[in-house]
Design an enzyme around this catalytic site. Sequence first.
Site, mmCIF file in Angstrom:
data_model
loop_
_atom_site.group_PDB
_atom_site.id
_atom_site.type_symbol
_atom_site.label_atom_id
_atom_site.label_comp_id
_atom_site.label_asym_id
_atom_site.label_seq_id
_atom_site.Cartn_x
_atom_site.Cartn_y
_atom_site.Cartn_z
ATOM 1 N N CYS A 94 -58.019 10.533 32.709
ATOM 2 C CA CYS A 94 -58.782 11.035 31.564
ATOM 3 C C CYS A 94 -60.194 10.460 31.537
ATOM 4 O O CYS A 94 -61.066 10.977 30.874
ATOM 5 C CB CYS A 94 -58.048 10.720 30.277
ATOM 6 S SG CYS A 94 -57.438 9.041 30.177
ATOM 7 N N HIS A 95 -60.415 9.363 32.290
ATOM 8 C CA HIS A 95 -61.757 8.769 32.331
ATOM 9 C C HIS A 95 -62.724 9.637 33.129
ATOM 10 O O HIS A 95 -63.922 9.387 33.139
ATOM 11 C CB HIS A 95 -61.666 7.375 32.934
ATOM 12 C CG HIS A 95 -61.022 7.335 34.259
ATOM 13 N ND1 HIS A 95 -59.676 7.043 34.429
ATOM 14 C CD2 HIS A 95 -61.527 7.589 35.489
ATOM 15 C CE1 HIS A 95 -59.413 7.107 35.724
ATOM 16 N NE2 HIS A 95 -60.503 7.440 36.390
ATOM 17 N N ARG B 22 -62.417 20.383 21.726
ATOM 18 C CA ARG B 22 -62.126 19.322 20.766
ATOM 19 C C ARG B 22 -60.651 18.937 20.827
ATOM 20 O O ARG B 22 -60.298 17.762 20.865
ATOM 21 C CB ARG B 22 -62.490 19.782 19.353
ATOM 22 C CG ARG B 22 -62.730 18.631 18.440
ATOM 23 C CD ARG B 22 -63.401 19.086 17.155
ATOM 24 N NE ARG B 22 -63.756 17.925 16.376
ATOM 25 C CZ ARG B 22 -64.443 17.997 15.257
ATOM 26 N NH1 ARG B 22 -64.856 19.152 14.816
ATOM 27 N NH2 ARG B 22 -64.735 16.924 14.615
ATOM 28 N N ASN C 296 -52.784 10.314 23.359
ATOM 29 C CA ASN C 296 -51.803 10.007 24.408
ATOM 30 C C ASN C 296 -52.044 8.667 25.094
ATOM 31 O O ASN C 296 -51.112 8.015 25.502
ATOM 32 C CB ASN C 296 -51.813 11.121 25.453
ATOM 33 C CG ASN C 296 -50.587 11.022 26.333
ATOM 34 O OD1 ASN C 296 -49.477 11.256 25.891
ATOM 35 N ND2 ASN C 296 -50.781 10.633 27.573
ATOM 36 N N TYR D 73 -65.000 18.349 28.823
ATOM 37 C CA TYR D 73 -63.883 18.747 27.969
ATOM 38 C C TYR D 73 -63.829 20.272 27.884
ATOM 39 O O TYR D 73 -62.753 20.854 27.900
ATOM 40 C CB TYR D 73 -64.059 18.167 26.561
ATOM 41 C CG TYR D 73 -63.985 16.667 26.538
ATOM 42 C CD1 TYR D 73 -62.749 16.018 26.526
ATOM 43 C CD2 TYR D 73 -65.143 15.895 26.542
ATOM 44 C CE1 TYR D 73 -62.676 14.642 26.502
ATOM 45 C CE2 TYR D 73 -65.077 14.528 26.518
ATOM 46 C CZ TYR D 73 -63.841 13.900 26.497
ATOM 47 O OH TYR D 73 -63.778 12.537 26.478
ATOM 48 N N SER E 293 -70.112 17.757 27.677
ATOM 49 C CA SER E 293 -70.992 18.739 28.300
ATOM 50 C C SER E 293 -72.442 18.318 28.188
ATOM 51 O O SER E 293 -73.277 18.745 28.969
ATOM 52 C CB SER E 293 -70.817 20.094 27.615
ATOM 53 O OG SER E 293 -69.470 20.461 27.606
ATOM 54 N N GLU F 36 -65.441 4.286 41.040
ATOM 55 C CA GLU F 36 -64.995 5.437 41.815
ATOM 56 C C GLU F 36 -66.148 6.102 42.553
ATOM 57 O O GLU F 36 -65.948 6.971 43.372
ATOM 58 C CB GLU F 36 -64.321 6.449 40.888
ATOM 59 C CG GLU F 36 -63.032 5.896 40.291
ATOM 60 C CD GLU F 36 -62.230 6.987 39.620
ATOM 61 O OE1 GLU F 36 -62.814 8.010 39.287
ATOM 62 O OE2 GLU F 36 -61.023 6.781 39.451
#
Length: 84
Positions: free
Chosen positions: A54-55, A38, A47, A24, A60, A81
């Site tokens: 987004c997956h 955040r 969303n 992120y 971190s 994946e």
Amino acid sequence: MTSSFQEKVYSVVRRIPRGKTLTYKEVALKMGMPNAARAVGNTLNKNRSKDVPCHRVIRSDGKIGGYYWGAAAKIEILKKEGTI
DNA sequence: CATTTGACGCCAA
DNA sequence: TTTGGCGCCAAAT
């Protein structure tokens, strides 16, 4: 809706190649906002769109982070994946 | 319009 | 090393 901030988030996350994961913070950094990690997660959560991978965005700390449909599903997708 | 929420991150103890 | 607390930001309530 698609605010300017969200456009930036999607622009970065959408470019994440398959089999790769970004944090992120890294996404926020690419937007030019190093400390907005955040807000990035919050935007993706609200969303809940599949138009963006987004997956492929994790924490971190190395932890999986969260997922609107459940962190377990997120991990499963990454495994499929080849990220894991 | 003011306050709370939340898929985060870093520092101090 | 692990846990707790603080700081940051945008969107939702």
